[in-house]
Design an enzyme around this catalytic site. Structure first.
Site, short mmCIF file in Angstrom:
data_model
loop_
_atom_site.label_atom_id
_atom_site.label_comp_id
_atom_site.label_asym_id
_atom_site.label_seq_id
_atom_site.Cartn_x
_atom_site.Cartn_y
_atom_site.Cartn_z
N ASP A 141 29.62 91.62 86.51
CA ASP A 141 30.02 93.01 86.74
C ASP A 141 30.79 93.05 88.06
O ASP A 141 30.63 92.16 88.90
CB ASP A 141 28.84 94.00 86.72
CG ASP A 141 27.63 93.59 87.54
OD1 ASP A 141 27.80 92.95 88.60
OD2 ASP A 141 26.50 93.93 87.13
N ASN A 192 20.14 79.49 87.02
CA ASN A 192 20.99 80.69 87.10
C ASN A 192 20.83 81.33 88.48
O ASN A 192 19.71 81.41 89.01
CB ASN A 192 20.50 81.67 86.01
CG ASN A 192 21.41 82.84 85.77
OD1 ASN A 192 22.62 82.67 85.56
ND2 ASN A 192 20.87 84.05 85.79
N GLU A 205 17.42 82.45 90.35
CA GLU A 205 17.46 82.87 91.76
C GLU A 205 16.44 82.12 92.63
O GLU A 205 15.72 82.73 93.42
CB GLU A 205 17.27 84.39 91.85
CG GLU A 205 18.34 85.13 91.05
CD GLU A 205 18.16 86.65 90.97
OE1 GLU A 205 17.23 87.17 91.60
OE2 GLU A 205 18.96 87.29 90.29
N GLU A 224 26.26 87.07 84.15
CA GLU A 224 25.89 88.48 84.39
C GLU A 224 27.04 89.24 85.03
O GLU A 224 26.85 90.03 85.97
CB GLU A 224 24.65 88.55 85.31
CG GLU A 224 23.46 87.76 84.81
CD GLU A 224 22.20 87.91 85.66
OE1 GLU A 224 22.16 88.80 86.54
OE2 GLU A 224 21.26 87.12 85.45
N HIS A 232 27.82 88.87 90.02
CA HIS A 232 27.76 90.30 90.38
C HIS A 232 28.73 90.47 91.55
O HIS A 232 28.38 90.25 92.71
CB HIS A 232 26.33 90.70 90.77
CG HIS A 232 25.38 90.60 89.64
ND1 HIS A 232 25.46 91.42 88.53
CD2 HIS A 232 24.33 89.77 89.40
CE1 HIS A 232 24.50 91.10 87.67
NE2 HIS A 232 23.80 90.10 88.17
#
Ligand code: G3I
Length: 315
Positions: A235, A170, A128, A233, A205
Protein backbone atom coordinates in the site's frame (compact mmCIF):
# COMPACT_ATOMS: atom_id res chain seq x y z
CA UNK A 1 -12.47 -6.37 -20.63
CA UNK A 2 -8.94 -6.51 -19.31
CA UNK A 3 -8.44 -7.17 -15.60
CA UNK A 4 -5.43 -7.21 -13.30
CA UNK A 5 -6.01 -10.93 -13.02
CA UNK A 6 -6.00 -11.46 -16.77
CA UNK A 7 -2.78 -9.52 -17.17
CA UNK A 8 -1.07 -11.26 -14.25
CA UNK A 9 -2.14 -14.71 -15.46
CA UNK A 10 -0.61 -13.97 -18.82
CA UNK A 11 2.59 -12.79 -17.16
CA UNK A 12 2.67 -15.84 -14.88
CA UNK A 13 2.60 -13.82 -11.66
CA UNK A 14 0.31 -13.58 -8.69
CA UNK A 15 -1.73 -10.44 -8.24
CA UNK A 16 -3.12 -10.78 -4.74
CA UNK A 17 -5.34 -8.94 -2.30
CA UNK A 18 -5.68 -9.13 1.47
CA UNK A 19 -9.30 -9.90 2.25
CA UNK A 20 -11.55 -9.29 5.19
CA UNK A 21 -13.77 -12.21 6.19
CA UNK A 22 -16.76 -10.01 6.97
CA UNK A 23 -16.59 -8.11 3.67
CA UNK A 24 -16.24 -11.35 1.77
CA UNK A 25 -19.30 -12.79 3.52
CA UNK A 26 -21.54 -9.73 3.46
CA UNK A 27 -20.74 -7.75 0.39
CA UNK A 28 -21.49 -9.10 -3.08
CA UNK A 29 -19.71 -6.32 -4.95
CA UNK A 30 -16.56 -6.82 -2.87
CA UNK A 31 -16.71 -10.55 -3.58
CA UNK A 32 -17.16 -9.97 -7.27
CA UNK A 33 -14.15 -7.67 -7.62
CA UNK A 34 -11.94 -9.91 -5.47
CA UNK A 35 -12.85 -12.83 -7.74
CA UNK A 36 -12.43 -11.07 -11.06
CA UNK A 37 -9.42 -8.82 -10.45
CA UNK A 38 -7.12 -11.06 -8.37
CA UNK A 39 -5.66 -14.56 -8.72
CA UNK A 40 -4.29 -14.83 -5.17
CA UNK A 41 -5.68 -14.15 -1.67
CA UNK A 42 -4.20 -13.45 1.73
CA UNK A 43 -6.39 -13.38 4.85
CA UNK A 44 -5.90 -9.91 6.33
CA UNK A 45 -6.59 -11.23 9.84
CA UNK A 46 -8.37 -14.60 9.71
CA UNK A 47 -5.32 -16.89 9.78
CA UNK A 48 -3.50 -15.12 12.60
CA UNK A 49 -3.07 -16.90 15.92
CA UNK A 50 -5.74 -14.92 17.80
CA UNK A 51 -8.24 -15.87 15.10
CA UNK A 52 -7.28 -19.55 14.76
CA UNK A 53 -6.39 -20.59 18.34
CA UNK A 54 -7.80 -18.03 20.76
CA UNK A 55 -7.37 -20.36 23.73
CA UNK A 56 -4.97 -23.26 24.20
CA UNK A 57 -5.90 -26.12 21.89
CA UNK A 58 -9.25 -24.60 20.85
CA UNK A 59 -8.97 -24.06 17.14
CA UNK A 60 -11.50 -21.91 15.28
CA UNK A 61 -11.27 -22.15 11.52
CA UNK A 62 -14.62 -20.73 10.38
CA UNK A 63 -13.19 -17.54 8.95
CA UNK A 64 -10.00 -19.02 7.51
CA UNK A 65 -11.94 -21.91 5.96
CA UNK A 66 -14.36 -19.49 4.29
CA UNK A 67 -11.49 -17.58 2.69
CA UNK A 68 -9.73 -20.74 1.50
CA UNK A 69 -13.03 -22.09 0.13
CA UNK A 70 -13.62 -18.82 -1.71
CA UNK A 71 -10.16 -18.99 -3.25
CA UNK A 72 -10.69 -22.58 -4.31
CA UNK A 73 -14.09 -21.79 -5.85
CA UNK A 74 -12.49 -19.01 -7.85
CA UNK A 75 -9.28 -20.75 -8.88
CA UNK A 76 -7.08 -18.51 -6.73
CA UNK A 77 -3.90 -19.35 -4.82
CA UNK A 78 -3.61 -18.56 -1.09
CA UNK A 79 -0.61 -16.99 0.63
CA UNK A 80 -0.92 -17.93 4.32
CA UNK A 81 -0.41 -15.19 6.91
CA UNK A 82 0.99 -15.89 9.55
CA UNK A 83 2.21 -18.41 12.15
CA UNK A 84 4.64 -16.55 14.42
CA UNK A 85 4.19 -12.84 15.09
CA UNK A 86 4.47 -10.60 18.14
CA UNK A 87 1.02 -9.08 17.45
CA UNK A 88 -2.39 -10.72 17.36
CA UNK A 89 -1.07 -13.61 19.41
CA UNK A 90 -3.20 -14.35 22.49
CA UNK A 91 -1.91 -13.52 25.94
CA UNK A 92 -2.05 -17.19 26.97
CA UNK A 93 0.84 -17.79 24.56
CA UNK A 94 2.80 -14.73 25.60
CA UNK A 95 2.90 -15.81 29.25
CA UNK A 96 4.31 -19.31 28.69
CA UNK A 97 7.77 -20.55 29.71
CA UNK A 98 10.26 -21.24 26.91
CA UNK A 99 9.55 -24.97 26.89
CA UNK A 100 5.79 -24.54 26.98
CA UNK A 101 5.91 -21.79 24.37
CA UNK A 102 7.89 -24.04 22.05
CA UNK A 103 5.30 -26.79 22.48
CA UNK A 104 2.47 -24.33 21.80
CA UNK A 105 4.23 -23.06 18.68
CA UNK A 106 4.83 -26.56 17.33
CA UNK A 107 1.22 -27.59 17.98
CA UNK A 108 -0.12 -24.41 16.39
CA UNK A 109 1.98 -24.64 13.23
CA UNK A 110 1.29 -28.37 12.84
CA UNK A 111 -2.44 -27.93 13.26
CA UNK A 112 -2.88 -24.95 10.95
CA UNK A 113 -0.40 -26.10 8.28
CA UNK A 114 -1.87 -29.61 8.23
CA UNK A 115 -5.40 -28.30 7.90
CA UNK A 116 -4.55 -26.32 4.79
CA UNK A 117 -1.97 -28.65 3.27
CA UNK A 118 -2.38 -28.59 -0.51
CA UNK A 119 -4.73 -25.57 -0.32
CA UNK A 120 -2.41 -22.87 0.99
CA UNK A 121 0.51 -22.52 -1.39
CA UNK A 122 2.91 -20.52 0.76
CA UNK A 123 3.19 -19.32 4.37
CA UNK A 124 4.61 -16.33 6.16
CA UNK A 125 6.18 -18.58 8.79
CA UNK A 126 7.58 -15.71 10.83
CA UNK A 127 6.51 -12.09 10.56
CA UNK A 128 8.42 -8.96 11.61
CA UNK A 129 11.18 -10.65 13.62
CA UNK A 130 13.66 -7.78 13.09
CA UNK A 131 13.33 -4.47 14.94
CA UNK A 132 13.53 -0.98 13.46
CA UNK A 133 16.71 -0.05 15.28
CA UNK A 134 19.89 -0.93 13.42
CA UNK A 135 18.74 -4.35 12.39
CA UNK A 136 18.69 -5.80 15.89
CA UNK A 137 16.41 -8.78 16.47
CA UNK A 138 12.98 -7.67 17.66
CA UNK A 139 12.72 -7.87 21.44
CA UNK A 140 9.51 -9.93 21.41
CA UNK A 141 8.08 -12.45 23.86
CA UNK A 142 9.19 -15.13 21.40
CA UNK A 143 12.83 -14.03 21.59
CA UNK A 144 12.77 -13.54 25.36
CA UNK A 145 11.25 -16.95 26.10
CA UNK A 146 12.83 -19.12 23.41
CA UNK A 147 15.96 -17.28 22.25
CA UNK A 148 16.85 -16.74 18.57
CA UNK A 149 16.29 -20.42 17.87
CA UNK A 150 12.54 -19.78 17.81
CA UNK A 151 12.85 -18.84 14.15
CA UNK A 152 14.51 -22.13 13.18
CA UNK A 153 11.98 -24.07 15.25
CA UNK A 154 9.13 -22.38 13.41
CA UNK A 155 10.59 -23.17 9.99
CA UNK A 156 11.50 -26.77 10.86
CA UNK A 157 7.98 -27.35 12.09
CA UNK A 158 6.34 -25.76 9.07
CA UNK A 159 8.60 -27.68 6.65
CA UNK A 160 7.74 -31.00 8.25
CA UNK A 161 4.02 -30.19 8.47
CA UNK A 162 3.64 -29.22 4.79
CA UNK A 163 6.71 -30.12 2.73
CA UNK A 164 5.17 -28.73 -0.45
CA UNK A 165 4.31 -25.25 0.79
CA UNK A 166 6.74 -22.42 0.10
CA UNK A 167 8.01 -20.98 3.37
CA UNK A 168 8.59 -17.23 3.69
CA UNK A 169 10.07 -14.79 6.13
CA UNK A 170 8.07 -11.54 5.94
CA UNK A 171 8.82 -8.00 7.13
CA UNK A 172 8.30 -4.26 6.52
CA UNK A 173 10.88 -1.53 5.84
CA UNK A 174 13.16 -4.10 4.19
CA UNK A 175 12.44 -2.93 0.65
CA UNK A 176 15.61 -0.83 0.61
CA UNK A 177 19.14 -2.03 1.15
CA UNK A 178 19.45 -1.02 4.81
CA UNK A 179 20.39 -2.37 8.25
CA UNK A 180 17.04 -4.10 8.66
CA UNK A 181 17.18 -5.85 5.28
CA UNK A 182 20.82 -6.77 6.00
CA UNK A 183 19.65 -8.62 9.11
CA UNK A 184 16.90 -10.38 7.17
CA UNK A 185 19.57 -11.33 4.64
CA UNK A 186 21.74 -12.90 7.34
CA UNK A 187 18.80 -14.82 8.79
CA UNK A 188 17.78 -15.91 5.28
CA UNK A 189 21.28 -17.17 4.51
CA UNK A 190 21.22 -19.33 7.63
CA UNK A 191 17.81 -20.78 6.83
CA UNK A 192 18.72 -21.41 3.19
CA UNK A 193 21.75 -23.36 4.39
CA UNK A 194 19.39 -25.65 6.28
CA UNK A 195 16.94 -25.98 3.39
CA UNK A 196 14.21 -24.32 5.41
CA UNK A 197 13.44 -21.13 3.47
CA UNK A 198 11.88 -20.59 0.04
CA UNK A 199 11.15 -16.90 -0.08
CA UNK A 200 11.26 -13.44 1.41
CA UNK A 201 8.13 -11.30 1.71
CA UNK A 202 8.63 -7.56 1.36
CA UNK A 203 5.50 -6.07 2.92
CA UNK A 204 6.00 -2.69 1.18
CA UNK A 205 3.83 -0.41 3.30
CA UNK A 206 5.17 2.62 1.47
CA UNK A 207 4.78 6.40 1.64
CA UNK A 208 3.96 8.50 -1.43
CA UNK A 209 7.11 9.39 -3.34
CA UNK A 210 9.29 7.07 -1.30
CA UNK A 211 9.76 3.90 -3.29
CA UNK A 212 13.37 3.14 -2.33
CA UNK A 213 15.92 3.64 -5.10
CA UNK A 214 17.68 0.44 -4.02
CA UNK A 215 14.56 -1.74 -4.08
CA UNK A 216 15.36 -3.61 -7.29
CA UNK A 217 18.96 -4.36 -6.32
CA UNK A 218 17.88 -5.33 -2.83
CA UNK A 219 15.35 -7.89 -4.09
CA UNK A 220 17.98 -9.19 -6.49
CA UNK A 221 20.43 -10.01 -3.71
CA UNK A 222 17.82 -12.28 -2.11
CA UNK A 223 17.13 -13.92 -5.47
CA UNK A 224 20.88 -14.50 -5.73
CA UNK A 225 20.63 -16.60 -2.54
CA UNK A 226 18.33 -18.91 -4.49
CA UNK A 227 15.15 -17.48 -2.97
CA UNK A 228 11.84 -16.32 -4.34
CA UNK A 229 10.77 -12.80 -3.46
CA UNK A 230 7.25 -11.44 -3.15
CA UNK A 231 5.62 -8.08 -2.50
CA UNK A 232 3.25 -9.22 0.22
CA UNK A 233 1.34 -6.22 1.65
CA UNK A 234 1.65 -3.34 -0.78
CA UNK A 235 0.00 0.00 0.00
CA UNK A 236 1.18 3.56 -0.65
CA UNK A 237 -0.21 6.13 1.75
CA UNK A 238 -0.87 9.80 1.13
CA UNK A 239 -1.32 12.74 3.52
CA UNK A 240 -5.06 13.42 3.42
CA UNK A 241 -6.88 14.77 1.59
CA UNK A 242 -5.27 13.32 -1.52
CA UNK A 243 -5.46 15.61 -4.56
CA UNK A 244 -5.33 14.54 -8.19
CA UNK A 245 -1.61 15.18 -8.60
CA UNK A 246 -0.90 13.04 -5.56
CA UNK A 247 -3.07 10.25 -6.95
CA UNK A 248 -1.11 10.51 -10.21
CA UNK A 249 2.15 10.32 -8.30
CA UNK A 250 0.82 7.32 -6.39
CA UNK A 251 0.06 5.64 -9.71
CA UNK A 252 3.69 6.14 -10.73
CA UNK A 253 4.89 4.65 -7.45
CA UNK A 254 2.64 1.62 -7.89
CA UNK A 255 3.85 1.21 -11.44
CA UNK A 256 7.45 1.21 -10.29
CA UNK A 257 6.94 -1.42 -7.56
CA UNK A 258 4.87 -3.74 -9.74
CA UNK A 259 7.35 -3.35 -12.61
CA UNK A 260 10.22 -4.39 -10.37
CA UNK A 261 8.38 -7.62 -9.61
CA UNK A 262 7.17 -8.11 -13.19
CA UNK A 263 10.73 -7.90 -14.50
CA UNK A 264 12.26 -10.21 -11.90
CA UNK A 265 11.71 -13.86 -12.82
CA UNK A 266 11.90 -15.04 -9.22
CA UNK A 267 9.40 -12.49 -7.93
CA UNK A 268 6.24 -14.55 -7.49
CA UNK A 269 3.84 -11.65 -7.39
CA UNK A 270 2.38 -8.62 -5.68
CA UNK A 271 -0.35 -8.57 -3.05
CA UNK A 272 -2.12 -5.32 -2.17
CA UNK A 273 -3.10 -4.95 1.48
CA UNK A 274 -6.84 -4.42 1.05
CA UNK A 275 -9.32 -3.73 -1.73
CA UNK A 276 -10.76 -0.20 -1.25
CA UNK A 277 -9.16 2.77 0.45
CA UNK A 278 -11.81 2.51 3.16
CA UNK A 279 -10.78 -1.09 3.89
CA UNK A 280 -7.23 -0.08 4.76
CA UNK A 281 -5.59 -0.27 8.18
CA UNK A 282 -3.65 2.94 7.41
CA UNK A 283 -5.94 5.73 8.70
CA UNK A 284 -6.40 3.91 12.00
CA UNK A 285 -2.68 3.68 12.64
CA UNK A 286 -1.46 6.84 10.85
CA UNK A 287 -4.12 9.49 11.52
CA UNK A 288 -4.28 12.01 8.67
CA UNK A 289 -2.89 9.55 6.12
CA UNK A 290 -4.80 7.25 3.81
CA UNK A 291 -6.00 6.54 0.27
CA UNK A 292 -3.30 3.86 -0.10
CA UNK A 293 -4.99 1.24 -2.33
CA UNK A 294 -6.26 0.67 -5.90
CA UNK A 295 -10.03 1.16 -5.54
CA UNK A 296 -12.20 3.95 -4.18
CA UNK A 297 -14.89 3.13 -1.65
CA UNK A 298 -17.51 3.05 -4.41
CA UNK A 299 -15.37 0.41 -6.18
CA UNK A 300 -14.32 2.79 -8.95
CA UNK A 301 -10.74 2.35 -10.11
CA UNK A 302 -8.09 4.82 -9.03
CA UNK A 303 -5.26 5.97 -11.34
CA UNK A 304 -3.04 3.46 -9.52
CA UNK A 305 -5.25 0.62 -10.79
CA UNK A 306 -4.45 1.54 -14.36
CA UNK A 307 -0.75 1.85 -13.69
CA UNK A 308 -0.66 -1.60 -12.07
CA UNK A 309 -2.46 -2.98 -15.12
CA UNK A 310 0.13 -1.44 -17.39
CA UNK A 311 3.03 -2.67 -15.22
CA UNK A 312 1.57 -6.17 -15.58
CA UNK A 313 1.93 -5.71 -19.30
CA UNK A 314 -1.60 -4.71 -20.28
CA UNK A 315 -3.71 -1.58 -20.54
O1 G3I B 1 -11.91 -8.48 15.63
C1 G3I B 1 -12.09 -7.31 16.42
C2 G3I B 1 -13.55 -6.97 16.55
O2 G3I B 1 -14.18 -8.01 17.26
C3 G3I B 1 -13.68 -5.64 17.27
O3 G3I B 1 -15.03 -5.27 17.30
C4 G3I B 1 -12.89 -4.55 16.56
C5 G3I B 1 -12.91 -3.23 17.28
O4 G3I B 1 -11.76 -2.47 17.02
O5 G3I B 1 -11.55 -4.96 16.47
C6 G3I B 1 -11.39 -6.16 15.73
O6 G3I B 1 -10.04 -6.47 15.64
C7 G3I B 1 -9.27 -5.67 14.78
C8 G3I B 1 -8.70 -6.54 13.68
O7 G3I B 1 -7.81 -5.79 12.87
C9 G3I B 1 -9.78 -7.14 12.79
O8 G3I B 1 -10.50 -6.12 12.16
C10 G3I B 1 -8.15 -5.03 15.58
O9 G3I B 1 -8.68 -4.09 16.49
C11 G3I B 1 -7.16 -4.34 14.65
O10 G3I B 1 -6.03 -3.93 15.41
C12 G3I B 1 -6.70 -5.32 13.58
O11 G3I B 1 -5.82 -4.61 12.74
C13 G3I B 1 -5.05 -5.40 11.86
C14 G3I B 1 -3.57 -5.27 12.19
O12 G3I B 1 -2.81 -6.00 11.25
C15 G3I B 1 -3.26 -5.79 13.59
O13 G3I B 1 -1.95 -5.57 13.91
C16 G3I B 1 -5.30 -4.91 10.45
O14 G3I B 1 -6.65 -5.18 10.09
C17 G3I B 1 -4.35 -5.58 9.47
O15 G3I B 1 -4.44 -4.94 8.22
C18 G3I B 1 -2.92 -5.45 9.96
O16 G3I B 1 -2.08 -6.14 9.06
C19 G3I B 1 -0.68 -6.09 9.34
C20 G3I B 1 -0.10 -7.41 8.88
O17 G3I B 1 -0.78 -8.49 9.49
C21 G3I B 1 1.39 -7.48 9.16
N1 G3I B 1 2.08 -6.35 8.59
C22 G3I B 1 1.54 -5.04 8.94
C23 G3I B 1 0.06 -4.97 8.61
C24 G3I B 1 -0.51 -3.60 8.91
O18 G3I B 1 -0.44 -3.31 10.27
Amino acid sequence: QTTLRGAADELGKDIGVAVSYSQLMNNAQYRNIVATEFNSLTAENAMKWDATEPSDGNYTFTQADAIVDFAEDNGQTVHGHTFVWHQQTPSWVQGLSGTAMRAAMVDHINTVANRYEGRVDSWDVVNEVVSDSNGAMRDSFWLRAMGEGYITTAFQTARAADPNADLYINDYSIEADNAKSDRIYTIAQGLVGQGLLDGVGFQSHLILGQVPSTMEANLQRFVDLGLKVRITELDIRIAMPADSSELARQAQDYERVVSICAELADCTGVTVWGLRDGDSWVPGVFPGEGAPLLFNDDYSKKPAYNSVLSALGDG
